[in-house]
Each structure stands twice: as structure tokens, then as C-alpha cells.
Design a protein around this motif. Structure first.
Motif, short mmCIF file in Angstrom:
data_model
loop_
_atom_site.label_atom_id
_atom_site.label_comp_id
_atom_site.label_asym_id
_atom_site.label_seq_id
_atom_site.Cartn_x
_atom_site.Cartn_y
_atom_site.Cartn_z
N SER A 1 0.87 -1.18 0.00
CA SER A 1 0.00 0.00 0.00
C SER A 1 0.91 1.22 0.00
CB SER A 1 -0.91 -0.02 1.23
OG SER A 1 -0.14 0.15 2.40
N PRO A 2 0.42 2.35 -0.51
CA PRO A 2 1.30 3.51 -0.67
C PRO A 2 1.80 4.05 0.67
CG PRO A 2 -0.73 3.78 -1.94
CD PRO A 2 -0.93 2.61 -1.04
N SER A 3 3.03 4.46 0.69
CA SER A 3 3.61 5.07 1.88
C SER A 3 3.73 6.58 1.66
CB SER A 3 4.99 4.48 2.15
OG SER A 3 5.94 5.07 1.28
N PHE A 4 4.26 7.27 2.64
CA PHE A 4 4.53 8.70 2.51
C PHE A 4 5.28 9.01 1.21
CE2 PHE A 4 3.60 9.02 7.02
CZ PHE A 4 3.16 10.31 7.17
N ARG B 1 8.81 13.30 4.86
CA ARG B 1 8.29 12.08 4.23
C ARG B 1 9.24 10.90 4.46
NH1 ARG B 1 5.24 15.59 0.90
NH2 ARG B 1 7.10 16.52 0.00
N LEU C 1 9.09 9.57 8.00
CA LEU C 1 7.83 8.92 8.35
C LEU C 1 7.49 7.76 7.41
CD1 LEU C 1 5.66 12.06 9.22
CD2 LEU C 1 6.78 10.49 10.81
N ALA C 2 8.39 7.44 6.48
CA ALA C 2 8.05 6.47 5.44
C ALA C 2 7.73 5.09 6.00
CB ALA C 2 9.16 6.37 4.40
N ASN D 1 5.80 4.61 8.56
CA ASN D 1 4.51 4.67 9.25
C ASN D 1 3.39 4.70 8.21
OD1 ASN D 1 6.60 6.20 11.03
ND2 ASN D 1 4.93 5.70 12.42
N LEU D 2 2.55 3.69 8.24
CA LEU D 2 1.42 3.68 7.31
C LEU D 2 0.24 4.43 7.92
CD1 LEU D 2 1.43 -0.01 6.02
CD2 LEU D 2 2.28 2.04 4.83
N ARG E 1 -3.91 4.95 6.67
CA ARG E 1 -4.87 4.62 5.63
C ARG E 1 -5.91 5.71 5.44
NH1 ARG E 1 -4.18 1.31 1.59
NH2 ARG E 1 -6.12 0.12 1.65
N TYR F 1 -1.71 11.22 3.75
CA TYR F 1 -0.39 11.70 4.22
C TYR F 1 -0.15 13.21 4.14
CZ TYR F 1 0.85 6.71 3.95
OH TYR F 1 0.88 5.35 4.11
#
Ligand code: FES
Ligand code: FES
Lengths: 862, 180
Positions: free
Chosen positions: A716-719, B130, B133-134, B136-137, B139, B143
Motif C-alpha cells: 500500500s502507498p507510503s509517505f 516524508r 515517516l516512510a 509509518n502507514l 490509511r 499523508y
């Protein structure tokens, strides 16, 4: 009340219309502080004295009869308190009355890897795990069905002993207007076959439920649920207890997206276990179990055929469309019957379509059950339609924006399938994203490898009908006021992160002129709050909002009467604002809100008002007309810019412009959050997310297993993956919505996936007729293009399906009355099989049944 | 399953707490179950989502992967320790105001990771936020509001005045549509 009050009507001296003070402004959400301090109590955060834990033993095989269960070793684990099996749950349940096909624990048969068979309770979670591990279940395997095609080919053994036929759960065919004539009259016919892979909600919070036995054989269930009312109903049925003895409270959900809107096995199991053991019982699913519970996006194969006409003014219009959908439903019904209809229902509300035919089939397969995910059944056909339109634009030489602007459905009309379109902001949405992105200047003119794509969408503001047939309100709100000046608001709606608590508080605060901090909410508690059907179908802002408006206006009226009488001012002249109730013509004359309530309590006694909401009736009366109607539709348009590397097929979204027709923002910062979140989720679907399965080799049980039952493997897409998003909120208040508000939770996702596919075409000239779009697909299509083959990657053909007799529904333009002219009680499907058992072609079937195709002559006949 | 128990003193949010727990339990479990600090969340318990991030000696650590038994003498910070008295930390305030916490489930892990970032880099660029925090998901938010909230919190912590531009709250001004 004893004595009559002096009657002063608002007309006597109305207060001037005032600008709302709160509505439309970006205020901090009412649960904002709790969410940033960690104070919000999610279901797994709850614990109770003597609480014990449950684990479920889930099937390791995809389709089998349960031969025996051996608890011997498990019973010996220290700390084990008890077990439940399928024998304890003879009564089935399911979200839809027509699909009561689940058992809390499987009684005799398992239908997918993950179907729960045994529940173990123990004093610690560790012990429950260990005991669950030691339960032995002996299975007798059955052949498995892994796709719609396999379900069509394999009517036996049946996964369920109900459904339209064999392993087909639901088969639908509906014809609105003169479809064949429309095709005959077309200048050109376009046909596409398009595939949309399934995917899942992946809420950050794993489902959790805690059941607490109470006095007198009552039980309370705290759960991460979007639909506490439906869970309440399922518990009542399965536990065999009166509804009044069961209380369901939905905790704040850590995200739902549709994944927490079914009643779930684990919720029923802990409730039963709590009553059995007489102590609180908790279960928190592992992430893998969340994948197995699923209820996510159906994988859908689609065939779409559209006839178009070139008008003399250069526009293109649609003469007719036929859409066929084949849904891979997984092992249980869930919302599937509704999902099936939804794959066809909303095709008509965006563009003018005088004749329309929809045929859908949902198959049972031995996979986790599919259900509603954000957009419920509509993103797949929307993807197909918008990609299809892009091809029509390319072929007819029209700019995709002009093509769409030239065929928009009109506001305040009824569609061919009898949906009432009210306000319709799609044109403004298209104009906004087109202007913002420079689409007219840049589309088709970017350097190779860069492209722009446009697509649109529309969604419900609440399903017009409840899930079970009844005449009661779909949302209720109660307000209690007292001498403290505090306002307590009660409503059954569930906060799942979307901000529904803030909408509720803001509406009441606005109408009573108090501040948000004067409002106390009690929500999603079946003992204490009036029924609201739950957070699904984008219904809450509109339905709860209207109920809240009614309750608050009734409270305001009562207070105005009392204050008006006390101050000897016509009550209609009173203004409620800034925590005061005062004379519009002389603002210094008035009372504080608290004093106003004191005056009212003294005048009328204890104060409480209620409000309720029932949607307007839909004009459609044919079988299946219950899916699709809504008090209002939201509209969205998106332009997405992508870059594609032709050497690898890798592509990236560079920028998203999105416009959403919100009607009126109750709180724009919450609306922004839903738009950006919807864009993100749509990008995830088209970039990477998929619920894919694979078959284990025969020596490893031949099981059909989830490819990605973890957050690491389910991408799923991240930051790092999110491109910039430019959002335009189009405000055109809808008379059906509270303060004019429409939905925003689901609509903005819809245009994202097709906009990407269309942008990839603009960038490198190949069509990817499926989602998600993986680099290898782009590369394959580019290779095909280089070889002079069709520059496309996608499915080849729609399966042969016997859709049976179609329901013939004259359209409004044909003078229809919303009913079918051939409504039949039992579908004639069984008679539609040829003697050899093979499927007949639709034409053949129609010939045999002598069902003539509806023609426009009908209008004259009426 | 091992029955070994560990007894130790944990330093959490500046306070010393004595705890007894099964030795194989993670810091996440001990925080939530023994200390009732349920602000720290979990989305996978496998190190995949970032929801369980806490600070250990100022560095973000996935508490679902850390054994509590190894935490003696370390300074642990959780979301419950973020606010100062009854005042929200600037990160908390901007997250609440910008709707960077929707369901709020990913929020504690993100707040703690962002706090560590700002301690090291008081003026991070968008890309630096970014990147930090990459793991940390989220939903819900898509973001962007989170990046903006961290950015504005950093500005506030540097003592700068100002508020985010109107677009952050209202969306971009709808462009005039030139019809052709
Ligand atoms: S719970 Fe620790 S990373 Fe997901
Ligand atoms: S706010 Fe819901 S997961 Fe981030």
C-alpha cells in the motif's frame, strides 16, 4: 403542558437570515484532542476485571467437510477456560436478509482458508494461542472453486445450498429502454472487456471486540464496528436473546472503509463465550485474520458496449449501453447481492444514457468473502466506463473533457434506470480540474513518457433503502438539555475516523448558537442512542445531519417560545448565537443560553427533543430498484499527470487535480481529509494493491491461499508514494442535505484509477484495461505496440453466462411507471439451461422464452 | 510457551515503574497491558506498519519488535508523555487542527517518530519529513495533512508566527473556467 402559551409565529417578525457561524468553517474536530493524546479508546484498549481471551481456530483448507474436532491436547493447556464449536451456533446470520449464510463457527463445512471452526477461551492471550494451536481438526477435502469461470464450469459441489444456480450466488439482468434500437441507431459501437482486481480495506486498526456479561442474562459487546445496529440484530438472532438484553457499543474505529460493516464471527463468539463463562471476553484479530475477514473489493470482469452518435454541433451522445459484470464473491454472501446490483446501478447518473442494459453475476468461490469497500461495487464499472470513454474520445477526435461536458446528465432528471438526479456539479468539477491542470493546453502534447488523464465519478449520499425492509427512520437523533446549559446529543452513528461526531456536534451547535465545547455526544450505543443504521454508503452526514437538524430545530423552537414569552418578544425574532438567545432587532435584549434553557425547563419541564430522517421514496419500482437510489449524488472529476518509463514500464503519478461536488462543506478541513484520503486509496488500488491468491501444489493440500496476508506483502502507498494533490471543493448546496451538504467519504476515490489508465495512454499510447497497473503490463503493451499488435494489456473475453430472462423496464422517457413489464416471481433461470446442462447464449435463451426486446413503440402503446 | 517471568523497573515518560511480565513479551505488550498505556497502538505486531513506534532514548523504536526485558535503564517516551501539563505539544496541536489525525490510530506512532525527527532536524524539508515517516502507514489521510502538520509544528517550535495557508483548510481556489 398545562396552560397554553402565547402563540407567536416566526412569520410575525422573522429574524433575518444569518450566515452560519460554524458550518463551513474549518474547526478542530471534536475528537481531535483525544486522538492526538492517545486518549481515544479503541476496542482493543478496553479491559475489564476478570477479562479473559479468545482465539479462533481457522480452517487451513479452502473447502472441506469437517470430519472431527479433537480438543484433547488443547484442553490440557494451563489457563484454558472453555471451547465453542459449530454445534453451539445452529442459527446462521449474515448482513443481508437474503444471504443468511454464515455461522459464527462452521458447523459442518469450511469454505475458505480462514473460516473459523473452534473458539478457545483462556486466562491469557498466550494460553489461548497455545491451546488454539493444539486443536486438531480433521477435514475431508472438497474440490475448490477459485474464480468466476471455475464457478460457471463447476455447478457441483455447491459451496452453498442456496443461490440462483450451482455456484452462482446471484444473476441479474435488467433492460431499461430500447437498448437494441439504440445500438442500431448508433453511428459507431464501442466494446471493451476490462478487469478490476480485488483489494482490501487494510484499516490500521485490527478488529477487536470485548463482550461483558451483565446482570439478568444481559451482555454488552464493545467492538470496532461501523454498523452497531446490524451487529445488534445479528447477535439477537444467533444468541436467541431478546434484543433488549443485548447492548452493542461501537468504539471509535481505527479506520473502516467498509471492512467493519458486516457482523463478524468473532463478535458473536465473544458474546456467547462471555455468557457461557460469566466473565468479560476479548478478542483482537491478528493482521492475518483481518486479511481473512476481508469483505473487500470484489474482483470484477466487465464487458461494456456503447453506441454513440455524432451530433450536428460536434458533440457525441450515447445511444445505448450494455454493461456485463462478473463478480468473484468469495465464500459468503456478505453484501454481495447489493454489490452485484451496485456494479450496474450508478452508470447512468453521470452522462445521459437513454437506454441501458445491465447484466451481473456473482459467483461463490473458496476465498475470503468480498463485500463493500469504499465505493462499494461502483469503482470497477466506473473504471471500465471512464477508460471506455477515453477510447471513444480518442476515436472521435474529441478532447476527453469536451466529450464528457457534451453528454452530462442533467440536474433534476430521472435516469433510464429510475434514479432521481438532483443537484449535479460534474460540469463544474470537470472545468475546475481541466483549468487547474492545463488539460486543454497540455493533453496530447506532453513529451513522450508524460501524460495527462481525465476521469469522473459519482456516488450516493446514503443508500435510499435500509438493509432490511422497514418503515422506520434510517437515522435518529435525540437532544437532552438541562439547567446546566450543556447540550447532550445522542445518535447511533459510528465514528470511524471520517469525522461524523464533529458533523453531529457542529450541526446542533450551529442551530442552538452554542459552542462545540457545550456539546456532549453519546454515540453508537444500542442501549442509549436512537438507531442510526451505521457508517456505510456515505449516509451519515446527510441522514444523521437531517435528523440532527430536526432535533435541534425542535429544541430551538421550544426555547424560543419560553424566552419569547419571558422577554415578551415574538419568538420568531430571537437569534441563537454566541451562547445567547437575543432579539434580532435589539441584540442587548436576551438571555444567556443557560438562562434560556432554565426558562424553558421551568416552562415546559424536563427537556428533550428528537429528530429522525427517512429518505424520499425512489421512483423505481422494479425488482432490484432498491439499489442505487439516494437522496442526492455527489460528483467528482480528476486529472492525473503521470510519467512512464518505456524501457521498464515503471510509472509514477506526478500530480493529482481533484474536484468534488460537496454541496456544502460542514467542515472543509474534514472534507479535505476525505478527498485526499480517497485519492490516496484510489492511487493505492491502481498502483499496487491487490488481494491475490495462489493454489498450493497438490502435495501441500492444493489449498487456495492468500498471496499477501501481511502488511509487508500487501503493498500500500507510503509517505514516499503520494504525489501532490490539488483539491477543489465545488459548493452548490443540495436541498436534500443538511445545510446543503452531500457526501465526500467515497466519491473522490472513483475517478482516480481510470484517470491514471487514461494518463498512461496519453504518455505512451497503450491501453491498460485493468487495475492495478503493474509495470510489466505497460511493458507488454508497449512490446505489442512495437510489433504492430494491439497496443493493449487486458482481459480477452467475458465469460459465457446465461443471464436468464431480462427484466424489461420502460424508461421515464418512454412513459414508463418505474415498474417492469415482465416482473416475475421466480426467475426462469433453471429452465434456461439446455438439456445437456451447458449454458445457452443469451439470444438463444431469449428466443426460447420468446421474450421480445423492448422497443420504443411501447411509448405509443401506453 | 515459556513461563519465564521478568521483573524490572522501566522508565516511561520520565516516571519509574516496576513491572512483572512474561519474558517473551514485547515492549508494546508491556506498555499496553501492564502499564495501561494504551495510547501506543498496533497494526501488525510484525514491524510492518509503524503504529507502535515509541521513543527509546530519543530514537523511534517499533515497540512490537522490542523485548521489554531489554529496556531496563532506557528512557521510553510514549504519546501519553507528549503533552506538557494540560497543554498539547505543538505537534499534537497542529495534527488536531489540520485533521492530520482522522481515525487517529496511526497517530501516536507518527507523532513520536516526528518528535524524534524535529529533535534532530528542527527545519526539515517536506522530503525529509516524508522520509522520516516512510515507515509509518496511514490509511485515512493520504499523508499530506500529516506532512503539513509536522511542517507547521516545526515552525511553531522554532517560535515562528503564522498559520497555514487557506488552501490547507479550504482547498485551492476554484479556477475560472475558460470555455472554448
Ligand atoms: S505494530 Fe509494530 S510495526 Fe505494526
Ligand atoms: S488517521 Fe487513520 S490510519 Fe492514519
Amino acid at each position: 403542558m398545562a396552560e397554553p402559551i402565547r402563540k407567536i409565529t416566526p412569520e410575525e417578525d422573522p429574524a433575518p437570515e444569518r450566515e452560519p457561524r460554524l458550518i463551513g468553517k474549518p474547526f478542530r474536530r471534536v475528537d481531535g484532542r483525544a486522538k492526538v493524546t492517545g486518549a481515544t479508546r479503541f476496542a482493543d484498549d478496553l479491559s475489564f476485571p476478570r477479562m479473559c481471551w479468545v482465539r479462533l481456530v481457522r480452517s487451513t483448507v479452502p473447502h472441506a467437510v469437517i470430519r472431527s474436532i479433537d480438543l484433547g491436547e488443547a484442553e490440557k493447556v494451563p489457563g484454558v477456560l472453555g471451547f465453542l464449536t459449530g454445534k453451539d451456533f445452529p442459527i446462521p446470520f449474515g448482513i443481508l436478509p437474503v444471504s443468511q449464510d454464515e455461522h459464527a463457527l462452521c458447523p459442518d463445512k469450511v469454505r475458505f482458508v480462514g473460516d473459523p471452526v473452534v473458539a478457545v477461551a483462556a486466562t491469557t492471550e498466550d494460553a489461548a494461542y497455545e491451546a488454539a494451536w493444539k486443536v486438531k481438526v480433521d477435514y475431508e477435502p472438497l474440490p475448490t472453486i477459485g474464480s468466476v469461470q471455475e464457478a460457471l464450469d463447476t455447478p457441483e459441489p455447491r459451496i452453498h445450498d442456496y443461490g440462483d444456480e450451482g455456484n452462482l450466488h446471484k444473476v441479474v439482468s435488467m433492460t431499461f429502454g430500447a437498448v437494441e434500437e439504440g445500438f442500431a441507431a448508433a453511428d459507431e459501437i464501442f466494446e471493451d472487456t476490462i478487469w478490476y482486481e480485488g483489494n482490501t480495506h487494510l484499516p490500521m486498526e485490527q478488529h477487536s471486540a470485548v463482550a461483558v456479561p451483565e446482570d439478568d442474562d444481559r451482555v454488552t459487546l464493545w467492538s470496532s464496528s461501523q454498523t452497531p445496529h446490524y451487529v445488534h440484530r445479528a447477535l439477537t438472532k444467533v444468541l436467541g436473546l431478546p434484543a433488549s438484553r443485548i447492548r452493542v457499543v461501537a468504539c471509535s474505529n481505527g479506520g473502516g472503509f467498509g471492512g467493519k460493516s458486516d457482523p463478524f464471527n468473532h463478535e458473536i463468539v465473544v458474546a456467547k463465550m462471555a455468557l457461557k463463562l460469566g466473565r468479560p471476553v476479548k478478542i483482537t484479530l491478528t493482521r492475518e485474520e483481518v486479511f481473512l475477514c476481508h469483505r473487500g473489493r470484489h474482483p470484477v470482469l466487465m464487458s461494456v458496449k456503447t453506441g454513440i452518435k455524432r451530433e450536428s454541433d460536434g458533440r457525441v451522445s450515447i445511444t445505448a449501453q450494455r454493461l456485463q459484470t462478473a463478480l468473484d464473491g468469495g465464500a459468503y454472501g456478505s453484501y454481495g447481492v447489493a454489490s452485484t446490483y451496485y456494479t450496474g446501478a450508478l452508470q447512468t447518473v453521470t452522462y445521459k444514457m437513454p437506454a441501458y442494459e445491465f447484466q451481473g453475476v456473482r459467483a461463490f468461490t473458496n476465498k475470503p468473502p468480498c463485500g463493500p469497500k469504499r465505493g462499494h461495487g461502483t469503482p470497477q464499472p466506473r473504471f471500465a466506463f471512464e477508460v471506455h470513454l477515453d477510447k471513444i474520445a480518442a476515436k472521435t477526435g474529441l478532447n476527453p473533457a469536451d466529450l464528457r461536458l457534451g453528454m452530462l446528465a442533467e440536474p433534476d432528471t430521472v435516469t433510464a434506470n429510475w434514479l432521481r438526479v438532483g443537484t449535479m456539479g460534474l460540469g463544474k468539477c470537470i472545468e475546475a480540474v481541466v483549468a487547474g491542470s492545463g488539460f486543454r493546453e497540455r493533453w496530447g502534447k506532453l513529451p513522450p513518457g508524460r501524460g495527462l488523464g481525465l476521469a469522473c465519478g459519482s456516488y450516493l449520499c446514503g443508500a435510499g433503502l435500509p438493509i432490511y425492509w422497514n418503515h422506520m427512520p434510517q437515522s435518529g437523533v435525540m437532544i437532552k438539555l438541562d439547567r446546566s446549559g450543556g447540550v447532550a446529543v445522542f445518535c447511533g452513528q459510528a465514528e470511524i475516523g471520517q469525522g461524523s461526531d464533529s458533523v453531529l456536534a457542529a450541526i446542533v451547535a450551529e442551530i442552538l448558537g452554542v459552542s462545540l465545547s457545550d456539546i456532549r455526544l453519546c454515540v453508537a450505543d444500542t442501549d442509549l442512542t436512537p438507531v442510526d443504521l451505521g457508517s456505510y454508503s456515505s449516509r451519515v452526514t446527510l441522514m444523521m445531519g437531517n435528523a440532527a437538524v430536526q432535533a435541534a430545530e425542535r429544541a430551538r423552537e421550544q426555547i424560543a417560545q419560553a424566552v419569547g414569552q419571558q422577554l415578551e418578544i415574538p419568538s420568531g425574532r430571537l437569534v441563537f448565537a454566541d451562547g445567547r438567545v437575543f432579539d434580532a432587532t435589539d441584540p442587548d435584549t436576551g438571555l444567556s443560553f443557560q438562562d434560556a434553557v432554565i426558562a424553558t425547563e421551568a416552562r415546559f419541564g424536563t427537556l428533550a427533543t428528537t429528530g429522525s430522517y427517512i429518505p424520499p421514496r425512489s421512483p423505481g419500482k422494479y425488482r432490484g430498484a432498491g439499489v442505487g437510489p439516494s437522496p442526492a449524488y455527489s460528483y467528482s472529476a480528476a486529472v492525473i499527470e503521470v510519467e512512464v518509463d518505456p524501457a521498464t514500464g515503471l510509472w509514477n503519478p506526478l500530480h493529482v487535480w481533484i474536484a468534488h461536488d460537496i454541496g456544502k462543506s460542514i467542515n472543509p478541513v474534514l472534507v479535505m481529509g476525505q478527498v485526499e484520503g480517497g485519492v490516496y486509496m484510489g492511487l493505492g488500488e491502481v498502483m499496487m494493491e491487490e488481494s491475490a491468491f495462489r493454489r498450493l501444489p497438490r502435495h501441500l493440500s492444493n489449498a487456495l491461499v492468500h498471496k499477501f496476508p501481511s502488511m509487508l506483502e500487501y503493498k500500500s502507498p507510503s509517505f514516499a508514494d503520494m504525489p501532490p494533490v490539488t483539491t477543489y471543493l465545488i459548493e452548490d448546496p443540495d436541498p436534500q442535505g443538511p445545510f446543503g451538504a452531500k457526501e465526500v467519504g467515497q466519491g473522490p476515490l472513483l475517478p482516480v484509477m481510470p484517470a491514471v489508465a487514461n494518463a498512461i495512454y496519453d504518455a505512451v499510447g497503450v491501453r491498460i484495461d485493468q487495475s492495478p497497473i503493474h509495470p510489466h503490463m505497460v511493458l507488454k503493451a508497449l512490446q505489442a505496440k512495437a510489433k504492430g499488435d494491439e497496443a493493449r494489456f487486458g482481459p480477452k473475453a467475458f465469460p459465457e453466462v446465461d443471464f436468464g430472462e431480462t427484466l424489461l423496464v420502460p424508461t421515464p422517457a418512454q412513459g414508463g411507471d418505474g415498474k417492469a413489464i415482465n416482473d416475475f416471481k421466480d426467475k426462469l433461470r433453471s429452465g434456461m439451461r439446455s438439456a445437456s446442462g451447458t449454458m445457452m447464449s443469451r439470444e438463444e435463451a431469449l428466443r426460447n422464452k420468446k421474450v421480445s426486446v423492448l422497443t420504443t413503440e411501447l411509448k405509443g402503446a401506453r | 510457551m515459556s513461563d519465564d517471568l521478568t521483573t524490572l523497573r522501566l522508565r516511561v515518560n520520565g516516571e519509574t515503574r516496576a513491572v512483572v511480565f512474561p519474558t517473551h513479551h514485547t515492549l508494546l505488550e508491556v506498555l499496553r497491558e501492564e502499564l495501561a498505556l494504551t495510547g501506543t497502538k498496533h497494526g501488525c505486531e510484525l514491524g510492518e506498519c509503524g503504529a507502535c513506534a515509541v521513543l527509546v532514548d530519543g530514537r523511534p523504536v517499533l515497540s512490537c519488535l522490542a523485548l521489554a526485558a531489554e529496556m531496563e535503564g532506557r528512557e521510553i517516551e510514549t504519546v501519553e508523555g507528549l503533552q506538557i501539563g494540560n497543554e498539547l505539544h505543538p505537534l499534537q496541536a497542529t495534527f488536531a487542527d489540520l485533521n492530520a489525525a482522522q481515525c487517529g490510530y496511526c497517530t501516536p506512532g507518527i507523532l513520536m517518530t516526528a518528535k524524534a525527527l524535529l529533535a534532530e532536524n528542527p527545519r526539515p524539508s517536506g522530503d525529509e519529513i516524508r522520509e522520516a515517516l516512510a515507515g509509518n502507514l496511514c490509511r485515512c489521510t493520504g499523508y499530506h495533512k500529516i506532512v503539513e502538520a509536522v511542517d507547521w509544528a516545526a515552525a511553531r517550535m522554532r517560535g515562528e508566527e503564522g498559520t497555514p495557508p487557506a488552501e490547507v483548510f479550504y482547498g485551492s481556489p476554484v479556477p475560472d473556467a475558460p470555455r472554448v
